[in-house]
Design an enzyme around this catalytic site. Structure first.
Site, mmCIF file in Angstrom:
data_model
loop_
_atom_site.group_PDB
_atom_site.id
_atom_site.type_symbol
_atom_site.label_atom_id
_atom_site.label_comp_id
_atom_site.label_asym_id
_atom_site.label_seq_id
_atom_site.Cartn_x
_atom_site.Cartn_y
_atom_site.Cartn_z
ATOM 1 N N GLY A 226 -20.887 73.273 -69.393
ATOM 2 C CA GLY A 226 -20.192 72.062 -68.953
ATOM 3 C C GLY A 226 -20.546 70.915 -69.876
ATOM 4 O O GLY A 226 -20.921 71.125 -71.036
ATOM 5 N N SER A 227 -20.456 69.711 -69.358
ATOM 6 C CA SER A 227 -20.671 68.540 -70.206
ATOM 7 C C SER A 227 -22.164 68.339 -70.497
ATOM 8 O O SER A 227 -23.027 68.799 -69.739
ATOM 9 C CB SER A 227 -20.126 67.306 -69.498
ATOM 10 O OG SER A 227 -20.819 67.125 -68.283
ATOM 11 N N VAL A 230 -24.033 66.395 -67.602
ATOM 12 C CA VAL A 230 -24.452 67.205 -66.450
ATOM 13 C C VAL A 230 -25.510 68.226 -66.872
ATOM 14 O O VAL A 230 -26.473 68.474 -66.142
ATOM 15 C CB VAL A 230 -23.231 67.883 -65.775
ATOM 16 C CG1 VAL A 230 -23.685 68.816 -64.665
ATOM 17 C CG2 VAL A 230 -22.273 66.833 -65.213
ATOM 18 N N GLY A 231 -25.366 68.765 -68.071
ATOM 19 C CA GLY A 231 -26.364 69.718 -68.579
ATOM 20 C C GLY A 231 -27.753 69.109 -68.616
ATOM 21 O O GLY A 231 -28.750 69.767 -68.305
ATOM 22 N N GLU A 248 -24.830 75.478 -72.233
ATOM 23 C CA GLU A 248 -23.746 75.406 -73.235
ATOM 24 C C GLU A 248 -22.971 74.137 -72.924
ATOM 25 O O GLU A 248 -22.349 74.034 -71.861
ATOM 26 C CB GLU A 248 -22.804 76.610 -73.114
ATOM 27 C CG GLU A 248 -23.446 77.945 -73.423
ATOM 28 C CD GLU A 248 -23.810 78.130 -74.876
ATOM 29 O OE1 GLU A 248 -23.358 77.322 -75.724
ATOM 30 O OE2 GLU A 248 -24.583 79.048 -75.165
ATOM 31 N N CYS A 282 -14.315 73.603 -75.780
ATOM 32 C CA CYS A 282 -15.587 73.087 -76.297
ATOM 33 C C CYS A 282 -15.613 73.191 -77.809
ATOM 34 O O CYS A 282 -16.306 72.439 -78.481
ATOM 35 C CB CYS A 282 -16.755 73.847 -75.687
ATOM 36 S SG CYS A 282 -16.554 75.612 -75.797
ATOM 37 N N GLU A 383 -17.051 63.272 -77.582
ATOM 38 C CA GLU A 383 -16.192 64.380 -77.168
ATOM 39 C C GLU A 383 -15.106 63.813 -76.259
ATOM 40 O O GLU A 383 -15.409 63.171 -75.253
ATOM 41 C CB GLU A 383 -16.995 65.433 -76.404
ATOM 42 C CG GLU A 383 -16.130 66.621 -76.022
ATOM 43 C CD GLU A 383 -16.849 67.675 -75.207
ATOM 44 O OE1 GLU A 383 -17.428 67.317 -74.159
ATOM 45 O OE2 GLU A 383 -16.814 68.843 -75.596
HETATM 46 P P1 NAD Z 1 -18.846 69.223 -65.979
HETATM 47 O O1 NAD Z 1 -20.169 69.040 -66.645
HETATM 48 O O2 NAD Z 1 -18.233 68.072 -65.325
HETATM 49 O O3 NAD Z 1 -18.950 70.363 -64.862
HETATM 50 C C1 NAD Z 1 -19.435 71.658 -65.152
HETATM 51 C C2 NAD Z 1 -19.903 72.313 -63.860
HETATM 52 O O4 NAD Z 1 -21.074 71.638 -63.395
HETATM 53 C C3 NAD Z 1 -18.896 72.252 -62.724
HETATM 54 O O5 NAD Z 1 -18.920 73.474 -62.013
HETATM 55 C C4 NAD Z 1 -19.438 71.111 -61.870
HETATM 56 O O6 NAD Z 1 -19.038 71.177 -60.522
HETATM 57 C C5 NAD Z 1 -20.928 71.320 -62.016
HETATM 58 N N1 NAD Z 1 -21.771 70.163 -61.717
HETATM 59 C C6 NAD Z 1 -21.442 68.847 -61.710
HETATM 60 N N2 NAD Z 1 -22.522 68.101 -61.416
HETATM 61 C C7 NAD Z 1 -23.553 68.943 -61.248
HETATM 62 C C8 NAD Z 1 -24.944 68.781 -60.950
HETATM 63 N N3 NAD Z 1 -25.486 67.575 -60.765
HETATM 64 N N4 NAD Z 1 -25.729 69.879 -60.866
HETATM 65 C C9 NAD Z 1 -25.213 71.108 -61.085
HETATM 66 N N5 NAD Z 1 -23.911 71.328 -61.355
HETATM 67 C C10 NAD Z 1 -23.085 70.260 -61.438
HETATM 68 O O7 NAD Z 1 -17.891 69.858 -67.109
HETATM 69 P P2 NAD Z 1 -16.331 70.197 -67.006
HETATM 70 O O8 NAD Z 1 -15.568 68.916 -67.012
HETATM 71 O O9 NAD Z 1 -16.086 71.184 -65.925
HETATM 72 O O10 NAD Z 1 -16.094 70.953 -68.405
HETATM 73 C C11 NAD Z 1 -15.884 70.316 -69.609
HETATM 74 C C12 NAD Z 1 -17.164 70.307 -70.439
HETATM 75 O O11 NAD Z 1 -17.637 71.630 -70.619
HETATM 76 C C13 NAD Z 1 -16.963 69.764 -71.837
HETATM 77 O O12 NAD Z 1 -18.017 68.890 -72.159
HETATM 78 C C14 NAD Z 1 -17.019 70.997 -72.711
HETATM 79 O O13 NAD Z 1 -17.430 70.788 -74.028
HETATM 80 C C15 NAD Z 1 -17.999 71.833 -71.971
HETATM 81 N N6 NAD Z 1 -17.865 73.238 -72.349
HETATM 82 C C16 NAD Z 1 -18.809 73.762 -73.176
HETATM 83 C C17 NAD Z 1 -18.706 75.090 -73.588
HETATM 84 C C18 NAD Z 1 -19.742 75.686 -74.493
HETATM 85 O O14 NAD Z 1 -19.826 76.896 -74.542
HETATM 86 N N7 NAD Z 1 -20.509 74.905 -75.221
HETATM 87 C C19 NAD Z 1 -17.626 75.865 -73.146
HETATM 88 C C20 NAD Z 1 -16.677 75.281 -72.309
HETATM 89 C C21 NAD Z 1 -16.803 73.961 -71.903
#
Ligand code: NAD
Length: 492
Positions: A226-227, A230-231, A248, A282, A383
């Protein structure tokens, strides 16, 4: 209106909250795809408890037998590919050709990991002592929490769940709230092929349950895509209990085009890299650095081709680019168009939301290109995750590499050149996890490591055998059959 449930301990169960949330199509927000469980911490606890109990027996199932279930799952995904692809296009908008690719990636990964059931090689080494045997084996860790984004709704869960299972772990999986149907489809396949109750559990909902998954004592591995924002939270939350955390995250990927590049090929690559999945990958090529000698010729052709892309509902076979996934994502794109203008970049094409006629009910945006972008502008650094590409200029490969590396992220980069020396220099000097020559920044295959450097990742890799390192840990075993005490480093 269909209501979908969580999958806990082998049963499809409503949340204890009694609440649901809607999943709407981004191409037509009047279309509700289904109602999904708005889960609570209590649901997550039940799922973790089920996974923890199932682990006691699943870890003892021989890995080749676990793999047989994965192979059966892959076969079932093949049968259902078209149905799952259509569901995915409806729920997150990317065009059918791409959602078929997403399901295919899940098939490839599940098959690949099934093969690992008969490998998972360790080392056998000679002992320094007589009558002593030395080897290392992979062992599972326990309950793995999987938290995934919406842009690859079946591929990314498969990258996590398949290796976790083949290594003998059990799983609690929380998909993004924008793509729960693809998650249900994937988990249903695992159920149908006979993955035992509790081994894979699915809980739908938002950040609260994600937080619980990253802090619960019984969770041993957190695998998050994810982002970066949040990561970072996930990393912090999981740190105090020393969980293994695999992250990731975001990207700001770059295509470098040298003056000796095959320009037509580079234009094709930038269209696919920049506007495929509406720029919501991503690995999307949101930056293009072009040698000044070919800059204008490239830009003219790139802009003309981008302008001609057909934007619409991904279910329509003639559509080349779908909508943004949500209103919030569309707003982000629109915000960055304004930022680009205010920073002094030149808007070459696009720049507007599409909201009339066939686009009236969805989150559509024109393919957008900015030129005269300098490396310090936010559109060159942040991004954006939408159909917005920044074109920068360079006068040498060294300059291009310096600009390319000068961002927070390090996922993917590519170079278009016919000079093998330049290709190898860029391959060596771009500090990313993935690199392409004469191809765009997207196009990873499942049997090589996938992931990024710097703010994209924390050193782990998804896919390939590297994924096994996330979902297993090493145990070194010494068997002394001498019948006497032998002291390493002391007795000779
Ligand atoms: P996001 O970070 O908003 O959400 C990702 C997941 O985390 C969702 O399931 C969300 O509900 C969950 N989440 C939110 N807050 C949380 C918390 N406090 N604790 C635990 N989990 C929580 O990301 P998104 O908008 O769903 O996806 C887009 C992002 O993902 C972009 O930044 C993109 O670059 C990244 N991404 C990275 C890769 C990679 O392999 N590097 C691949 C695909 C997407």
């Amino acid at each position: 209106m269909r209501t979908y449930h969580n999958y806990i301990a082998g049963a499809w169960t409503p949340s204890v909250s009694g609440r649901t949330f809607e999943n709407r199509s981004p191409a037509n927000h009047d279309e509700v795809i289904g109602l999904f469980q708005d889960s609570t911490v209590a649901d997550v606890d039940a799922a973790i408890d089920a996974a923890s109990r199932a682990y006691a027996t699943w870890r003892l199932v021989p890995a080749p037998k676990r793999a047989e279930l994965l192979l059966a799952a892959a076969a079932r995904l093949v049968q259902q590919k078209e149905v799952f692809a259509r569901d995915m296009t409806r729920e997150m908008g990317k065009v059918l050709e791409e959602t078929r690719g997403d399901v295919q990636e899940a098939i490839d990964m599940t098959q690949f990991m099934a093969g690992e059931g008969r490998r998972q090689y360790g080392q056998t080494v000679p002992s320094e002592l007589r009558d002593k045997f030395a080897m290392s084996i992979r062992q599972p860790l326990g309950v793995c929490a999987m938290i995934t984004p919406w842009n690859f709704p079946m591929a990314i869960p498969s990258w996590k769940i398949a290796p976790a299972l083949v290594c003998g772990n059990t799983v609690v999986f929380k998909p993004a709230t924008l793509t729960p149907l693809s998650a249900v489809n994937f988990v249903k396949v695992l159920e149908e092929v006979g993955v035992p109750p509790g081994v894979v559990n699915l809980v739908t909902g938002g950040p609260d349950i994600g937080t619980r998954m990253t802090t619960h004592d019984e969770v041993k591995v957190v695998s998050f895509t994810g982002s970066t924002a949040v990561g970072r939270l996930v990393n912090q939350n999981a740190a105090s209990e020393f969980k293994r955390v695999h992250l990731e995250m975001g990207g700001k990927n770059v295509i470098i085009i040298m003056d000796d590049a095959q320009l037509e090929l580079a234009v094709e690559g930038c269209l696919w890299g920049g506007f495929g999945t509406s720029g919501q990958r991503c690995t999307a090529a949101s930056r293009v650095i072009v040698h000044e000698k070919v800059h204008d010729a490239f830009l003219e052709e790139f802009a003309a081709r981008a302008k001609g892309l057909r934007v619409g509902n991904g279910l329509d076979a003639s559509t080349q680019m779908g909508p943004s996934v949500s209103e919030a994502q569309l707003q982000t794109v629109m915000k960055y168009v304004e930022i680009g203008k205010s920073e002094g970049a030149r808007l070459v094409t696009g720049g507007h939301r599409l909201d009339t006629g066939a686009h009236a009910r969805g989150w559509f945006h024109e393919p957008t290109i900015f030129a005269d972008v300098s490396p310090t502008m936010r559109i060159a650094r942040d991004e954006i995750f939408g159909p917005l590409v920044s074109v920068l200029r360079c006068s040498s490969l060294d300059e291009a590499i310096a600009i390319g590396n000068d961002v927070a992220y390090g996922l993917s980069a590519s170079i278009y050149t016919r000079d093998i020396n330049k290709a190898f220099q860029a391959m060596r000097d771009m500090y990313t996890g993935i690199f392409y020559v004469n191809a765009p920044t997207i196009g990873a295959e499942v049997h090589l490591p996938f992931g990024g450097t710097k703010a994209t990742g924390n050193g782990h890799r998804e896919a390939g055998t590297a994924a096994l390192d996330v979902f297993s840990e090493w145990k070194s075993i010494y068997v002394d059959f001498s019948g006497r005490l032998q002291r390493a480093q002391i007795d000779t």
